[in-house]
Design an enzyme around this catalytic site. Structure first.
Site, short mmCIF file in Angstrom:
data_model
loop_
_atom_site.label_atom_id
_atom_site.label_comp_id
_atom_site.label_asym_id
_atom_site.label_seq_id
_atom_site.Cartn_x
_atom_site.Cartn_y
_atom_site.Cartn_z
N ARG A 57 0.81 -1.22 0.00
CA ARG A 57 0.00 0.00 0.00
C ARG A 57 0.84 1.27 0.00
O ARG A 57 0.52 2.21 -0.70
CB ARG A 57 -1.05 -0.03 1.11
CG ARG A 57 -0.70 0.56 2.44
CD ARG A 57 -1.61 0.03 3.49
NE ARG A 57 -1.49 -1.42 3.58
CZ ARG A 57 -2.49 -2.26 3.73
NH1 ARG A 57 -3.69 -1.83 3.85
NH2 ARG A 57 -2.25 -3.54 3.81
N THR A 58 1.92 1.31 0.74
CA THR A 58 2.69 2.55 0.80
C THR A 58 3.36 2.85 -0.55
O THR A 58 3.30 3.96 -1.04
CB THR A 58 3.73 2.48 1.93
OG1 THR A 58 3.05 2.17 3.15
CG2 THR A 58 4.47 3.78 2.12
N LYS A 85 22.72 -6.99 -5.30
CA LYS A 85 24.06 -7.37 -5.77
C LYS A 85 25.13 -6.78 -4.87
O LYS A 85 26.30 -6.76 -5.18
CB LYS A 85 24.27 -6.89 -7.20
CG LYS A 85 23.28 -7.48 -8.19
CD LYS A 85 23.58 -7.00 -9.59
CE LYS A 85 22.49 -7.42 -10.56
NZ LYS A 85 22.51 -6.62 -11.77
N ARG A 107 12.08 3.23 1.52
CA ARG A 107 11.70 2.33 2.61
C ARG A 107 12.85 1.36 2.80
O ARG A 107 13.35 0.77 1.83
CB ARG A 107 10.42 1.56 2.27
CG ARG A 107 10.17 0.45 3.28
CD ARG A 107 8.80 -0.13 3.20
NE ARG A 107 7.80 0.78 3.75
CZ ARG A 107 6.61 0.40 4.18
NH1 ARG A 107 6.26 -0.87 4.12
NH2 ARG A 107 5.76 1.27 4.67
N HIS A 135 7.81 6.61 10.31
CA HIS A 135 7.01 6.46 9.08
C HIS A 135 6.14 7.72 9.00
O HIS A 135 4.93 7.67 9.22
CB HIS A 135 6.17 5.18 9.22
CG HIS A 135 5.50 4.72 7.98
ND1 HIS A 135 5.55 5.40 6.78
CD2 HIS A 135 4.73 3.61 7.74
CE1 HIS A 135 4.85 4.72 5.88
NE2 HIS A 135 4.35 3.65 6.43
C1 NCD Z 1 3.08 -0.22 8.34
C2 NCD Z 1 4.57 -0.32 8.08
O1 NCD Z 1 5.00 -0.87 7.08
O2 NCD Z 1 5.27 0.18 8.93
N1 NCD Z 1 2.29 -0.42 7.22
C3 NCD Z 1 2.10 0.59 6.33
O3 NCD Z 1 3.00 1.32 5.96
N2 NCD Z 1 0.85 0.77 5.91
C4 NCD Z 1 2.65 -1.00 9.49
C5 NCD Z 1 2.81 -2.48 9.47
O4 NCD Z 1 3.51 -3.05 8.64
O5 NCD Z 1 2.22 -3.11 10.36
#
Ligand code: NCD
Length: 316
Positions: A57-58, A85, A107, A135
């Site tokens: 989703r992100t 690599k 990320r 986040h």
């Molecule tokens: C979160 C994450 O990845 O930190 N999810 C997200 O970004 N929607 C929370 C999670 O993974 O539980």
């Protein structure tokens, strides 16, 4: 414009910056309801999504946000990038810089990866989640959703329930709530509470005699349920998932003990039947899908404000 070049932690954003992001997102949310969901604002700008940890989703949300503003959006995922690599993050940063990227969303499993990237390149950096650290765009979309649904942020009492120790969502949400005058309350078994300074800014809830969340719920405006992040556990933080659900899970009985207009939130992905029951997840009091929807508008706002959208549109 924001006061910082990057959005890496909530510390980068002042209360005025937060207000500006949320207000800008309101107008982008309106664009997202149109049949043609696209603005020319970031035409000619390049956004790279560097996702070196799994995410649906992100990553999708940032990609859609960039495309709706007409930026060129390029995705690098863990399996397709040269990092598998053995390329170092610094070299990846230099490579992206040489390709004249304007904004990199990163990320990474290591806390601090966004800072390291920012030091090695000219592009703006947005943290899409770094390890168990922060986040920030998740916290911004959560604030947006609370404000939409409850009409205000100041004075709200927000219980953040569960695996605080492994949660970068809590790492950003606690300071974000404090900046807007709301009260974060962390609700967790002692084994899932961290000794992290940013979380010390929250109240720590007193649990019931058997350790359940029941006594905390009636005073809350929001119950923010966190996923048990099993992938980050080294030892067992609780006896079993069933036991966790019994003491800490949101269910219909617990929801009924909350204020009539209180809402339930979750960042996703949900473990139905563990931290949230399926009937609550699908109930009108759950705003999980509103959070996903707001995520696009809020990320559009962050990109627009960092890249000086108004200026780039005028120059086009
Ligand atoms: C979160 C994450 O990845 O930190 N999810 C997200 O970004 N929607 C929370 C999670 O993974 O539980």
């Amino acid at each position: 414009m924001l006061s910082s070049r990057h959005v890496m932690t909530m510390a980068d954003l002042s209360p005025d910056d937060i207000a500006e992001v949320l207000d800008t997102a309101v107008s982008f949310a309106e664009v997202n309801e149109r049949r043609i969901k696209k603005l020319p604002t970031l035409r000619g700008r390049t956004v790279v999504n560097l996702f070196l940890e799994p995410s649906t989703r992100t990553r999708t949300s940032f990609e859609i946000a960039a495309k709706r503003l007409s930026a060129d959006a390029i995705n690098f995922s863990a399996s397709s990038s040269a990092t598998v690599k053995g390329e170092s993050l610094r070299d990846t940063a230099k490579t992206l810089s040489a390709m004249a990227c304007d904004l990199v969303v990163v990320r990474h499993k290591y806390a601090g990866a966004p800072q390291m990237l920012a030091e090695s390149m000219d592009a703006h950096v947005v943290n899409g989640g770094d390890g168990i650290h922060e986040h920030p765009t998740q916290a911004l979309l959560d604030l947006y959703t609370m404000r939409e649904r409850l009409g205000r942020l100041e004075g709200l009492r927000v219980g953040i329930v569960g695996d605080i120790a492994h949660s970068r969502v809590a790492g950003s949400l606690v300071p974000a709530l404090r900046k807007v005058g709301a009260t974060p309350v962390v609700v967790a078994p002692a084994t899932l509470l961290p000794a992290r300074p940013e979380v010390l800014g929250a109240e720590v809830a007193e649990l019931g005699p058997v350790g359940s969340i029941d006594p905390v719920l009636p005073d809350l405006d929001v119950a923010y349920m966190l996923r048990i992040q099993l992938e980050r556990f080294e030892g067992a933080g609780f006896p079993s998932l069933r036991e966790y659900a019994r003491l800490f899970g949101m269910n219909a009985r617990r929801l009924a003990s909350m204020k009539p207009d209180a809402i339930v939130m979750h960042p996703g992905p949900m473990n139905r039947g563990v931290e949230i029951s399926a009937d609550v997840a699908d109930s009108p009091r759950s705003v999980v899908l509103d959070q996903v929807e707001s995520g696009v508008a809020v990320r559009m706002a962050v990109m627009y404000l960092l890249l000086g959208g108004a200026e780039s549109a005028a120059a086009a």
